[in-house]
Design a protein around this motif. Structure first.
Motif, mmCIF file in Angstrom:
data_model
loop_
_atom_site.group_PDB
_atom_site.id
_atom_site.type_symbol
_atom_site.label_atom_id
_atom_site.label_comp_id
_atom_site.label_asym_id
_atom_site.label_seq_id
_atom_site.Cartn_x
_atom_site.Cartn_y
_atom_site.Cartn_z
ATOM 1 N N LYS A 189 0.809 -1.225 0.000
ATOM 2 C CA LYS A 189 0.000 0.000 0.000
ATOM 3 C C LYS A 189 0.844 1.278 0.000
ATOM 4 N N ALA A 190 2.047 1.185 -0.502
ATOM 5 C CA ALA A 190 2.878 2.391 -0.618
ATOM 6 C C ALA A 190 2.307 3.326 -1.689
ATOM 7 N N ARG A 191 2.620 4.604 -1.542
ATOM 8 C CA ARG A 191 2.169 5.616 -2.513
ATOM 9 C C ARG A 191 3.408 6.281 -3.114
ATOM 10 N N ILE A 192 3.405 6.428 -4.426
ATOM 11 C CA ILE A 192 4.540 7.066 -5.083
ATOM 12 C C ILE A 192 4.047 8.228 -5.934
ATOM 13 N N ALA A 193 4.475 9.419 -5.557
ATOM 14 C CA ALA A 193 4.157 10.612 -6.330
ATOM 15 C C ALA A 193 5.183 10.722 -7.447
ATOM 16 N N LEU A 194 4.701 10.681 -8.676
ATOM 17 C CA LEU A 194 5.593 10.756 -9.836
ATOM 18 C C LEU A 194 5.625 12.207 -10.298
ATOM 19 N N CYS A 195 6.740 12.856 -9.986
ATOM 20 C CA CYS A 195 6.861 14.306 -10.199
ATOM 21 C C CYS A 195 7.726 14.617 -11.405
ATOM 22 N N GLY A 196 8.718 13.782 -11.642
ATOM 23 C CA GLY A 196 9.627 14.039 -12.750
ATOM 24 C C GLY A 196 10.358 12.772 -13.136
ATOM 25 N N LEU A 197 10.917 12.794 -14.346
ATOM 26 C CA LEU A 197 11.652 11.642 -14.861
ATOM 27 C C LEU A 197 12.926 12.159 -15.502
ATOM 28 N N ILE A 198 13.673 12.934 -14.719
ATOM 29 C CA ILE A 198 14.795 13.660 -15.296
ATOM 30 C C ILE A 198 15.830 12.723 -15.895
ATOM 31 N N ALA A 199 15.880 11.471 -15.403
ATOM 32 C CA ALA A 199 16.836 10.503 -15.952
ATOM 33 C C ALA A 199 16.589 10.266 -17.431
ATOM 34 N N GLY A 200 15.343 10.424 -17.874
ATOM 35 C CA GLY A 200 15.034 10.134 -19.264
ATOM 36 C C GLY A 200 14.847 11.362 -20.130
ATOM 37 N N TYR A 201 14.973 12.541 -19.556
ATOM 38 C CA TYR A 201 14.629 13.738 -20.321
ATOM 39 C C TYR A 201 15.530 13.952 -21.525
ATOM 40 N N ASN A 202 16.733 13.424 -21.460
ATOM 41 C CA ASN A 202 17.651 13.622 -22.569
ATOM 42 C C ASN A 202 17.969 12.340 -23.315
ATOM 43 N N ALA A 203 17.225 11.285 -22.959
ATOM 44 C CA ALA A 203 17.428 10.034 -23.673
ATOM 45 C C ALA A 203 16.584 10.059 -24.931
ATOM 46 N N THR A 204 17.090 9.465 -25.999
ATOM 47 C CA THR A 204 16.282 9.380 -27.213
ATOM 48 C C THR A 204 15.258 8.253 -27.062
ATOM 49 N N GLU A 205 15.596 7.228 -26.295
ATOM 50 C CA GLU A 205 14.635 6.182 -25.955
ATOM 51 C C GLU A 205 14.155 6.399 -24.525
ATOM 52 N N PRO A 206 12.861 6.170 -24.238
ATOM 53 C CA PRO A 206 12.412 6.348 -22.852
ATOM 54 C C PRO A 206 13.071 5.335 -21.916
ATOM 55 N N MET A 207 13.267 5.744 -20.652
ATOM 56 C CA MET A 207 13.836 4.847 -19.648
ATOM 57 C C MET A 207 12.747 3.890 -19.182
ATOM 58 N N PRO A 208 12.928 2.605 -19.369
ATOM 59 C CA PRO A 208 11.859 1.694 -18.954
ATOM 60 C C PRO A 208 11.826 1.486 -17.439
ATOM 61 N N LEU A 209 10.661 1.109 -16.969
ATOM 62 C CA LEU A 209 10.483 0.695 -15.577
ATOM 63 C C LEU A 209 10.423 -0.826 -15.575
ATOM 64 N N HIS A 210 11.326 -1.459 -14.825
ATOM 65 C CA HIS A 210 11.377 -2.923 -14.860
ATOM 66 C C HIS A 210 10.533 -3.574 -13.773
ATOM 67 N N ASN A 211 10.404 -2.880 -12.663
ATOM 68 C CA ASN A 211 9.816 -3.532 -11.493
ATOM 69 C C ASN A 211 8.307 -3.283 -11.389
ATOM 70 N N VAL A 212 7.608 -3.449 -12.503
ATOM 71 C CA VAL A 212 6.160 -3.249 -12.521
ATOM 72 C C VAL A 212 5.475 -4.232 -11.569
ATOM 73 N N ARG A 213 6.092 -5.394 -11.442
ATOM 74 C CA ARG A 213 5.506 -6.425 -10.584
ATOM 75 C C ARG A 213 5.301 -5.941 -9.141
ATOM 76 N N ALA A 214 6.232 -5.101 -8.652
ATOM 77 C CA ALA A 214 6.087 -4.575 -7.289
ATOM 78 C C ALA A 214 4.806 -3.763 -7.146
ATOM 79 N N LEU A 215 4.433 -3.046 -8.208
ATOM 80 C CA LEU A 215 3.209 -2.245 -8.151
ATOM 81 C C LEU A 215 2.009 -3.138 -7.874
#
Lengths: 335, 335
Positions: A240-266
């Protein structure tokens, strides 16, 4: 009018970035001062705010806000001084917060301007008592909903938003754990801002350090970075954790989006991961700004600024911000 | 006691799967009938429910529910007939829903059993009026919160959960769009279940078909699959969309987790992506089951079952379920 004969100086978008932003994506241009109509004021920019969201406006893709057109002035908030007024509420010398953009002079309708209150350095209304502070407040309280004793993890913890998130979490009685780049920033986050711990994501094996720093898991995440950082935070989430997604600065300059691998945790931990945009609820800004300004005035809410000198330095400073080279709120002193 | 001398037959977990589940990961074993104590009942399984969540129980990783230990009977819900009772509320011949597991006989404390009401085929209490139906109800209404006129997209749309989601969405006045594997399933979803459209994700270029089927974008997603399916749904989301994360069947047999690429949509569109587990709120099950059973009785809520014959066939049927070979609710007729 005190500025007659003066020219305006503007930073415009010259080309859309491919991958990393380059200084050559911007142009520095002179132009005439804007003329003001009834109800408008002429503004001289004192401080320009540089913020990660601006990277998104440089792309020509569907987003929550319109792209900057090629040749247009870059968007941005500023603290400005009124130099000429045709609005009954403002006179020359007043200091306001306005969406001035990357330019020395701008004009604005006086009905939509916020006057900077006395008693605090005006630049704080671009940082901890401005858009970044309101972002921290809304993301933490509206989405994160931290309860006393819970653990809050914030990435980009020494930055304009992250630094406020962690201090508000501490005030709420939470354990606040930061993630930041480099030992100097981490020391500041713990020693000055009062977080319980700060993890340097540039060190090998930082996941183990995050684990050690969150012995009771993570109940609230405040994510400014994305990519590996978000994946590692997800590895520590409690049910029941809550995650506020405010920014994705790691991917802002990538030509490919940064994937999220741990969807299973959600799924497994029934996590709520929620994106938000601070401008979605403008009606609450004045109240939240009052709350934040009060804490700054009393010394309870600490902040730090990195100030670049002169409008010409804005592109370089902005690129540095995207690379994490700034320390605290990145401003440009324009006039 | 009518079953004296009878042996029990069980399917146990023999080995933890590496990638795809194989039939050799299970063992079929005989054992004595369980003895019952005061307050308990002896149950003969009529129908065993097969559900994707069981795949997670086969792994030895932290999850919301304990793993099945090697050598233990596989977990699972069932409709069972009471063959012997030492509980005052039950007598031989009563039919109940119970967490019997993959076995012919089981015992249970009578205090925790739900009696199957008369008037409907008992198997519906493993499907549209059972755990899958309650999952659909909670995910759609609690997380999705659809409003009349909005567009709801459901993956695994012909399945036990997805079929209920879409029909409830239609009842609510929404546009219901399914995603399913193959033309036969898609035809059923539209023609029998009454969805507005169904996209066959096995066709090349199905993203364009999803686009055509969601002219006003997607307001609510109900995700059972993950991977490319979730990424494509995210491409169609409207601002403030809600996505109930119910399952990630696309990744259940992958040795590497299926990444999510379109994290940016979550941020830009301020999406709430929320995992949930139907067993988190057991107190609401009876009321929701009554709602669903009423709709089945009136013919309003349609469903379809695939029934494998004999407990021996459970491993093969389960593998088929994970591959999408079933059509509607997958059951095993045990006795």
């Amino acid at each position: 009018m005190s500025d007659s004969g003066t020219k305006n100086l503007q930073v415009t978008l010259k080309s859309r970035p491919q991958g990393w932003v380059r200084e050559s994506d911007f142009a520095l241009v002179e132009s005439p001062l804007p003329a003001i109509a009834d109800g408008e004021v002429l503004l001289k920019t004192l401080y320009l705010s540089l913020d990660p969201y601006m990277r998104g406006r440089m792309d020509d893709v569907k987003s929550y806000a319109a792209s900057v057109n090629l040749g247009d002035v870059m968007v941005g908030g500023a603290v400005s001084e009124v130099t000429d007024s045709r609005h009954p509420k403002f006179k020359a010398g007043d200091v306001v917060v306005s969406p001035a953009g990357w330019q020395r002079y701008s004009k604005a309708n006086g009905d939509h301007l916020m006057r900077v209150p006395a008693g605090l350095p005006p630049s704080v209304f671009l940082g901890p008592a401005g858009m970044p502070g309101v972002t921290a407040w809304m993301g933490l309280f509206d989405i994160g909903q931290p309860k006393e004793g819970e653990t809050v993890v914030v990435s980009a913890a020494s930055g304009a938003v992250g630094s406020v998130v962690g201090q508000l979490a501490k005030e709420k009685g939470c354990r606040a754990v930061g993630i930041a780049g480099g030992p100097e920033k981490c020391a500041y986050v713990v020693d000055t801002l009062g977080f319980d711990a700060c993890i340097d994501y540039k060190r090998d094996g930082w996941m183990q350090e995050l684990k050690n720093a969150t012995p009771d898991g993570v109940d609230v995440g405040f994510e400014n970075v994305g990519g590996e950082v978000l994946d590692n935070v997800l590895r520590r989430t409690n049910p029941k954790a809550r995650i506020a997604l405010c920014g994705l600065i790691a991917g802002y300059n990538a030509t490919e989006p940064m994937p999220l691998h741990n969807v299973r945790a959600l799924l497994v931990n029934r996590i709520r991961l929620q994106g938000f945009i601070v401008s979605d609820d403008l009606s609450r800004w004045p109240e939240i700004i009052r709350e934040l300004a009060g804490r700054i005035a009393s010394g309870k809410l600490k902040y730090r600024e990195t100030i670049a000198n002169g409008l010409e330095s804005a592109p370089k400073a902005f690129i540095g911000l995207l690379k994490g080279e700034n320390f605290g709120k990145q401003l440009v002193k324009v006039s």
